[in-house]
Motif scaffolding. Structure first.
Motif, PDB file in Angstrom:
ATOM      1  N   ASN A   1       0.855  -1.191   0.000  1.00  0.00           N
ATOM      2  CA  ASN A   1       0.000   0.000   0.000  1.00  0.00           C
ATOM      3  C   ASN A   1       0.891   1.242   0.000  1.00  0.00           C
ATOM      4  O   ASN A   1       1.523   1.564   1.003  1.00  0.00           O
TER       5      ASN A   1
ATOM      6  N   HIS B   1      -9.742   1.750   5.488  1.00  0.00           N
ATOM      7  CA  HIS B   1      -8.447   1.898   6.176  1.00  0.00           C
ATOM      8  C   HIS B   1      -8.596   2.938   7.295  1.00  0.00           C
ATOM      9  O   HIS B   1      -9.288   3.954   7.110  1.00  0.00           O
TER      10      HIS B   1
ATOM     11  N   GLU C   1      -6.794   5.240   8.246  1.00  0.00           N
ATOM     12  CA  GLU C   1      -6.426   6.615   7.846  1.00  0.00           C
ATOM     13  C   GLU C   1      -7.602   7.299   7.134  1.00  0.00           C
ATOM     14  O   GLU C   1      -7.757   8.515   7.218  1.00  0.00           O
TER      15      GLU C   1
ATOM     16  N   GLU D   1      -5.952  -4.433  11.322  1.00  0.00           N
ATOM     17  CA  GLU D   1      -4.932  -3.388  11.330  1.00  0.00           C
ATOM     18  C   GLU D   1      -5.040  -2.576  12.614  1.00  0.00           C
ATOM     19  O   GLU D   1      -5.767  -1.565  12.651  1.00  0.00           O
TER      20      GLU D   1
ATOM     21  N   ALA E   1      -0.299   0.171  15.533  1.00  0.00           N
ATOM     22  CA  ALA E   1       0.821  -0.481  14.836  1.00  0.00           C
ATOM     23  C   ALA E   1       1.081   0.116  13.451  1.00  0.00           C
ATOM     24  O   ALA E   1       2.114  -0.153  12.841  1.00  0.00           O
ATOM     25  N   ILE E   2       0.161   0.955  12.978  1.00  0.00           N
ATOM     26  CA  ILE E   2       0.289   1.443  11.595  1.00  0.00           C
ATOM     27  C   ILE E   2       1.298   2.585  11.504  1.00  0.00           C
ATOM     28  O   ILE E   2       1.126   3.628  12.133  1.00  0.00           O
ATOM     29  N   GLY E   3       2.344   2.330  10.754  1.00  0.00           N
ATOM     30  CA  GLY E   3       3.358   3.360  10.498  1.00  0.00           C
ATOM     31  C   GLY E   3       4.174   3.757  11.712  1.00  0.00           C
ATOM     32  O   GLY E   3       4.868   4.769  11.682  1.00  0.00           O
TER      33      GLY E   3
ATOM     34  N   GLY F   1       0.373  -3.542   9.828  1.00  0.00           N
ATOM     35  CA  GLY F   1       0.872  -2.649  10.885  1.00  0.00           C
ATOM     36  C   GLY F   1       2.340  -2.917  11.146  1.00  0.00           C
ATOM     37  O   GLY F   1       2.682  -3.861  11.852  1.00  0.00           O
ATOM     38  N   SER F   2       3.212  -2.105  10.498  1.00  0.00           N
ATOM     39  CA  SER F   2       4.662  -2.216  10.694  1.00  0.00           C
ATOM     40  C   SER F   2       5.224  -3.600  10.356  1.00  0.00           C
ATOM     41  O   SER F   2       6.126  -4.090  11.028  1.00  0.00           O
ATOM     42  N   VAL F   3       4.665  -4.205   9.315  1.00  0.00           N
ATOM     43  CA  VAL F   3       5.219  -5.481   8.841  1.00  0.00           C
ATOM     44  C   VAL F   3       6.495  -5.184   8.059  1.00  0.00           C
ATOM     45  O   VAL F   3       6.544  -4.254   7.264  1.00  0.00           O
TER      46      VAL F   3
ATOM     47  N   LEU G   1      -0.639  -6.719   4.918  1.00  0.00           N
ATOM     48  CA  LEU G   1      -0.743  -5.421   4.244  1.00  0.00           C
ATOM     49  C   LEU G   1       0.508  -4.643   4.645  1.00  0.00           C
ATOM     50  O   LEU G   1       0.773  -4.469   5.837  1.00  0.00           O
ATOM     51  N   VAL G   2       1.256  -4.197   3.663  1.00  0.00           N
ATOM     52  CA  VAL G   2       2.564  -3.599   3.947  1.00  0.00           C
ATOM     53  C   VAL G   2       2.599  -2.167   3.431  1.00  0.00           C
ATOM     54  O   VAL G   2       2.424  -1.937   2.232  1.00  0.00           O
ATOM     55  N   GLY G   3       2.783  -1.212   4.339  1.00  0.00           N
ATOM     56  CA  GLY G   3       2.862   0.191   3.947  1.00  0.00           C
ATOM     57  C   GLY G   3       4.312   0.616   3.782  1.00  0.00           C
ATOM     58  O   GLY G   3       4.919   0.454   2.718  1.00  0.00           O
ATOM     59  N   THR G   4       4.890   1.108   4.875  1.00  0.00           N
ATOM     60  CA  THR G   4       6.239   1.683   4.841  1.00  0.00           C
ATOM     61  C   THR G   4       7.268   0.769   4.170  1.00  0.00           C
ATOM     62  O   THR G   4       8.060   1.228   3.342  1.00  0.00           O
TER      63      THR G   4
END
Ligand code: PGA
Length: 228
Positions: free
Chosen positions: A8, A98, A100, A155, A159-161, A191-193, A209-212
């Motif tokens: 993401n 989400h 956010e 999520e 833990a997100i970001g 969440g911070s994976v 789900l992988v953000g950063t």
């Protein structure tokens, strides 16, 4: 089902930077890594068309997803992106609800329920994001038959970001709760994976789900290669 790993990008990257990411990632990632997984990438809406061209050119087993969808069908909804706007593109998953979107755009569980309907009506599988505080309220607002067609993403907002990934035991407990409430739907964690903790979550869920950790093509490649 193969483990789903969804990148993401959120509101990051220009169209050019998105294309560069796809070129680099698709050229470097080995087919043998992709063949064991279900890998999907959700760039910004404006980058979807050109990203699809790069994907078609390089021809790897990676799909495109979207980070949001309008709660309304096509019509007079200025600024919204409807399922019809996206027809012609090969979109596999839609992230809906989400946290956010809830925090910064005021989305409510009732809006998210409409987004689930819109995704399904447009042939896009919804990835329904929830945290524990509103999980029951959210499930209660979605038609049972539609809920059974969702992938649920647990999520935790904390833990997100943040780099503070959730305790795996807690995730396991939430997975059990979701299955009790929603039936045997696939459940992923977000969440911070990263490449160092991904395997812990894949032991108790159907994906991540992988953000950063998706924003850098090399880092995302390492994360996929780390999956055992
Ligand atoms: P993160 O984002 O990996 O940066 O924590 C995950 C998400 O928001 O889905």
């Amino acid at each position: 089902m193969s483990k789903l790993i969804l990148a993401n990008f959120k509101s990051n990257k220009s169209i050019i930077d998105t294309n560069l990411w796809f070129e680099k990632f698709l050229k470097n990632i080995d087919d043998s890594v992709l063949s064991k997984l279900d890998v999907s990438v959700a760039p910004s809406f404006v980058a979807l068309v050109s990203a699809e061209k790069v994907l078609e050119k390089i021809g790897k087993n990676v799909s495109l997803s979207i980070q949001n969808i309008s709660s309304f069908p096509a019509g007079s909804y200025t600024g919204a992106i409807s399922g019809q706007n996206l027809s012609g593109l090969k979109i596999k998953y839609a992230v809906v609800g989400h946290s956010e979107r809830r925090k910064y755009f005021g989305e409510k569980s009732s809006d998210v329920a409409l987004k689930v309907t819109q995704s399904l009506q447009n042939g896009i599988m919804p990835i329904l994001c929830v945290d524990t505080e509103y999980l029951e309220e959210q499930f209660g607002l979605i038609d049972k038959k539609e809920l059974e067609k969702c992938i649920v993403a647990y999520e935790p907002i904390s833990a997100i970001g943040t780099g503070k990934n959730a305790d795996v035991g807690k995730v396991k407990g939430v997975v059990e709760k979701v299955k009790r409430l929603a039936g045997n739907v696939p459940i992923i964690y977000g969440g911070s994976v990263d490449e160092f903790n991904i395997n812990e979550y894949l032991m108790v869920t159907d994906g991540a789900l992988v953000g950063t950790a998706s924003l850098d093509a090399d880092q995302f490649q390492r994360l996929l290669e780390a999956v055992s």
